[in-house]
Scaffold this motif. Structure first.
Motif, PDB file in Angstrom:
ATOM      1  N   THR A 222       0.835  -1.187   0.000  1.00  0.00           N
ATOM      2  CA  THR A 222       0.000   0.000   0.000  1.00  0.00           C
ATOM      3  C   THR A 222       0.874   1.242   0.000  1.00  0.00           C
ATOM      4  O   THR A 222       1.772   1.363   0.837  1.00  0.00           O
ATOM      5  CB  THR A 222      -0.928   0.018   1.229  1.00  0.00           C
ATOM      6  OG1 THR A 222      -1.799  -1.120   1.174  1.00  0.00           O
ATOM      7  CG2 THR A 222      -1.765   1.287   1.262  1.00  0.00           C
ATOM      8  N   MET A 223       0.613   2.159  -0.923  1.00  0.00           N
ATOM      9  CA  MET A 223       1.387   3.400  -1.018  1.00  0.00           C
ATOM     10  C   MET A 223       0.439   4.581  -0.856  1.00  0.00           C
ATOM     11  O   MET A 223      -0.572   4.680  -1.552  1.00  0.00           O
ATOM     12  CB  MET A 223       2.110   3.481  -2.363  1.00  0.00           C
ATOM     13  CG  MET A 223       2.927   4.752  -2.551  1.00  0.00           C
ATOM     14  SD  MET A 223       3.957   4.684  -4.046  1.00  0.00           S
ATOM     15  CE  MET A 223       5.189   3.481  -3.509  1.00  0.00           C
ATOM     16  N   ILE A 224       0.764   5.483   0.077  1.00  0.00           N
ATOM     17  CA  ILE A 224      -0.065   6.645   0.388  1.00  0.00           C
ATOM     18  C   ILE A 224       0.810   7.894   0.379  1.00  0.00           C
ATOM     19  O   ILE A 224       1.869   7.920   1.006  1.00  0.00           O
ATOM     20  CB  ILE A 224      -0.716   6.499   1.780  1.00  0.00           C
ATOM     21  CG1 ILE A 224      -1.493   5.181   1.907  1.00  0.00           C
ATOM     22  CG2 ILE A 224      -1.630   7.682   2.076  1.00  0.00           C
ATOM     23  CD1 ILE A 224      -1.916   4.853   3.331  1.00  0.00           C
ATOM     24  N   ASN A 225       0.369   8.937  -0.317  1.00  0.00           N
ATOM     25  CA  ASN A 225       1.060  10.227  -0.270  1.00  0.00           C
ATOM     26  C   ASN A 225       2.561  10.069  -0.516  1.00  0.00           C
ATOM     27  O   ASN A 225       3.388  10.599   0.238  1.00  0.00           O
ATOM     28  CB  ASN A 225       0.864  10.893   1.103  1.00  0.00           C
ATOM     29  CG  ASN A 225      -0.547  11.418   1.303  1.00  0.00           C
ATOM     30  OD1 ASN A 225      -1.311  11.550   0.357  1.00  0.00           O
ATOM     31  ND2 ASN A 225      -0.895  11.719   2.534  1.00  0.00           N
TER      32      ASN A 225
ATOM     33  N   GLY B  97       2.058  -9.130  -5.398  1.00  0.00           N
ATOM     34  CA  GLY B  97       0.753  -9.147  -4.765  1.00  0.00           C
ATOM     35  C   GLY B  97      -0.061  -7.919  -5.148  1.00  0.00           C
ATOM     36  O   GLY B  97       0.247  -7.204  -6.105  1.00  0.00           O
ATOM     37  N   LYS B  98      -1.092  -7.660  -4.390  1.00  0.00           N
ATOM     38  CA  LYS B  98      -1.966  -6.525  -4.652  1.00  0.00           C
ATOM     39  C   LYS B  98      -1.231  -5.217  -4.380  1.00  0.00           C
ATOM     40  O   LYS B  98      -0.525  -5.082  -3.383  1.00  0.00           O
ATOM     41  CB  LYS B  98      -3.206  -6.626  -3.767  1.00  0.00           C
ATOM     42  CG  LYS B  98      -4.268  -5.560  -4.038  1.00  0.00           C
ATOM     43  CD  LYS B  98      -5.480  -5.770  -3.139  1.00  0.00           C
ATOM     44  CE  LYS B  98      -6.557  -4.729  -3.426  1.00  0.00           C
ATOM     45  NZ  LYS B  98      -7.718  -4.908  -2.526  1.00  0.00           N
ATOM     46  N   LEU B  99      -1.417  -4.249  -5.269  1.00  0.00           N
ATOM     47  CA  LEU B  99      -0.830  -2.920  -5.115  1.00  0.00           C
ATOM     48  C   LEU B  99      -1.956  -1.906  -4.988  1.00  0.00           C
ATOM     49  O   LEU B  99      -2.797  -1.788  -5.876  1.00  0.00           O
ATOM     50  CB  LEU B  99       0.051  -2.580  -6.316  1.00  0.00           C
ATOM     51  CG  LEU B  99       0.670  -1.179  -6.337  1.00  0.00           C
ATOM     52  CD1 LEU B  99       1.649  -1.000  -5.180  1.00  0.00           C
ATOM     53  CD2 LEU B  99       1.365  -0.910  -7.673  1.00  0.00           C
TER      54      LEU B  99
ATOM     55  N   GLU C 243      -6.047  -1.316  -6.213  1.00  0.00           N
ATOM     56  CA  GLU C 243      -6.856  -0.105  -6.144  1.00  0.00           C
ATOM     57  C   GLU C 243      -5.973   1.113  -6.339  1.00  0.00           C
ATOM     58  O   GLU C 243      -4.864   1.193  -5.814  1.00  0.00           O
ATOM     59  CB  GLU C 243      -7.584  -0.001  -4.804  1.00  0.00           C
ATOM     60  CG  GLU C 243      -8.487   1.219  -4.702  1.00  0.00           C
ATOM     61  CD  GLU C 243      -9.293   1.272  -3.425  1.00  0.00           C
ATOM     62  OE1 GLU C 243      -9.855   2.342  -3.115  1.00  0.00           O
ATOM     63  OE2 GLU C 243      -9.363   0.240  -2.731  1.00  0.00           O
ATOM     64  N   MET C 244      -6.482   2.081  -7.097  1.00  0.00           N
ATOM     65  CA  MET C 244      -5.753   3.325  -7.339  1.00  0.00           C
ATOM     66  C   MET C 244      -6.732   4.484  -7.212  1.00  0.00           C
ATOM     67  O   MET C 244      -7.752   4.526  -7.888  1.00  0.00           O
ATOM     68  CB  MET C 244      -5.111   3.306  -8.733  1.00  0.00           C
ATOM     69  CG  MET C 244      -4.415   4.598  -9.113  1.00  0.00           C
ATOM     70  SD  MET C 244      -3.449   4.470 -10.644  1.00  0.00           S
ATOM     71  CE  MET C 244      -4.718   4.016 -11.843  1.00  0.00           C
TER      72      MET C 244
END
Length: 487
Positions: free
Chosen positions: A307-310, A328-330, A364-365
């Motif tokens: 998970t990548m945020i900001n 895996g899921k990004l 999800e993006m």
């Protein structure tokens, strides 16, 4: 491949003059939350909507918890900057017990140079606390690593610089040029420079700066100019960090690191090589290089999530995947992935290879920019190759700008050039790209995580009412009227 151009939702944005008029007409807009920068993250963890492995969930909860008085423990004070002997760092660690803290804050000197090799220890849950990365460096003297922790707990290093580690191995793998942790590692306020892991005769080189059998947590830290290099038929992975069981990077920079193998055996993850998913928050991954994946490489079961945020992923280079390769899921939220470069376009695998992001499974993006990523081997009609994926993969979500979607993007994705300025210091702890206001963001972004701040952190709100949240890691929130009429 196509640009996946779909009608955008009817949600126009207001430049400041129109915003003033709307305010006069009593058009209400939500105000940002008055919370710490980690409260939104902790809320998402609590309600189960931010998928991380159980161990990483606990690691993030621990790292972002409000300060509480520490339990009584022994603190051992280092009194000189000698390599060894009474009062030295080496001897003080040797005398410590599990759960102890090693205190370097009272030293008057600015550098400890290790002349007799790495400091080897096996306590459980040892903490090493410095006076500030700008005030004290621990120098491996290009002779060996700096810290080798054979304990099974957590090694925590705070507020110190680690430099000039050189882990050379000819009979086994070279693990961690500056830090080797058999358990987990927390680096808080740490700067790591010129850390190197070098293997010869067909062994691996893993983690130019850091290798951990467990999780790695970076907080307010910088890892730059480090290298994992394998000679013979060995392989190299994680020019900056190799995390064997998950990684969390919060408000940190991983830049200009290299994973390189001299043989035909590929190298992976010039910046980060991550097993079993993780979290990248408020961080910049830039200028890293490897053969297969330049910025971030993930491995493990497809059920794990990165998970990548900001955050920003920029200027990374690899033959196959310049920016992010995810097994895996990004999940990408309010981030910018730009100016990454790759060279191989078609390796006969049944899909093409993107320079910015490559997916193995769907993710999800939301409110993310993926732009100006270049594959030098792509046909001329694809000047930018931002996103690709294996058949059946793609992104759900909304309010994104991806210049070229080689895997399915959300229907409201726009495909214009956001006019990103060079990666530079625009405030905050990490470098960012400032976009040029224009048609590409006319319909605005989203803030599905309810985040108060953008990448630069506290003082840089994700939304300044009545303006909408903007797309990408950085919020312009300009109070001037641009020539094109947008802000």
């Amino acid at each position: 491949m196509n640009r996946n151009l779909h009608p955008a939702p009817c949600r126009s944005r207001l430049h400041p003059l129109a915003a003033c008029l709307a305010a006069c007409l009593c058009v209400a807009a939500p105000a940002p939350h008055a919370e710490s920068r980690f409260d939104a993250l902790r809320a998402r963890i609590a309600d189960g909507t931010l998928p991380l492995s159980p161990a990483l969930l606990q690691r993030v909860l621990d790292a972002t918890a409000p300060a509480v008085p520490a339990p009584a423990a022994t603190t051992l004070v280092v009194t000189n900057c000698d390599d060894a002997g009474a009062g030295s760092l080496r001897d003080t660690i040797g005398a410590a017990s599990s759960d102890d803290t090693i205190d370097l804050t009272q030293l008057a000197c600015s550098r400890i140079t290790l002349t007799s090799g790495a400091i080897l220890f096996g306590q459980t849950n040892l903490a090493i606390k410095g006076p500030g990365a700008h005030r004290l460096a621990i120098d491996g003297n290009l002779h060996d690593g700096v810290f080798v922790d054979l304990g099974t707990g957590t090694l925590k290093i705070e507020d110190v610089s680690l430099e000039n580690g050189f882990k050379y191995r000819s009979t086994d793998d070279a693990l961690g040029g500056c830090v080797h942790a058999q358990g987990s590692a927390i680096l808080d306020g740490v700067v790591m420079r010129n850390c190197n892991a070098l293997s010869v005769v067909n062994h691996g080189a893993l983690g130019g700066a850091v290798w951990a059998q467990g999780e790695v947590l970076l907080q307010n830290s910088v890892i730059s100019g480090c290298m994992a290099k394998a000679t013979g038929y060995g392989y190299a992975s994680g020019g900056g960090v190799y995390a064997r069981d998950g990684l969390v990077s919060m408000y940190s920079t991983v830049s200009n690191n290299v994973a390189i193998g001299e043989s035909a055996t590929p190298s992976f993850g010039g910046g980060l090589f991550v097993w079993n998913g993780g979290l990248v928050l408020g961080s910049t991954i830039s200028g890293n290089q490897a053969t297969r994946m330049g910025g971030i490489a993930t491995k493990g079961a497809s059920t794990y999530t990165l998970t990548m945020i900001n955050s920003t992923v920029s200027g990374n280079v690899a033959n196959r995947f310049g920016g992010i390769f995810s097994v895996g899921k990004l999940n990408l939220y309010n981030s910018t992935i730009a100016f990454n470069t790759s060279h191989e376009w078609d390796v006969g695998a049944g899909y093409y290879l993107g320079a910015g992001v490559h997916l193995s499974v769907s993710g999800e993006m939301d409110s993310t920019i993926i732009a100006n990523n270049v594959n030098t081997g792509a046909p001329a009609q694809y000047p930018t190759v931002d996103l690709t994926g294996k058949p059946g993969s793609g992104f759900n979500g909304g309010h994104n700008n991806v210049m070229l979607c080689g895997a399915p993007c959300p229907n409201d994705t726009t495909h214009e050039d956001p006019g990103l300025h060079p990666l530079q210091d625009n405030g905050g702890q990490t470098r960012t790209h400032v976009p040029t206001p224009g048609q590409w963001d006319t319909f605005g972004g989203s803030n599905v995580l309810g985040w108060s701040w953008e990448q630069r952190g506290v003082g840089f709100p994700r939304q300044s009412p009545p303006d909408w949240p903007e797309i990408g890691a950085l919020q312009i929130n300009s109070d001037v009227i641009y020539a094109n009429g947008f802000n």
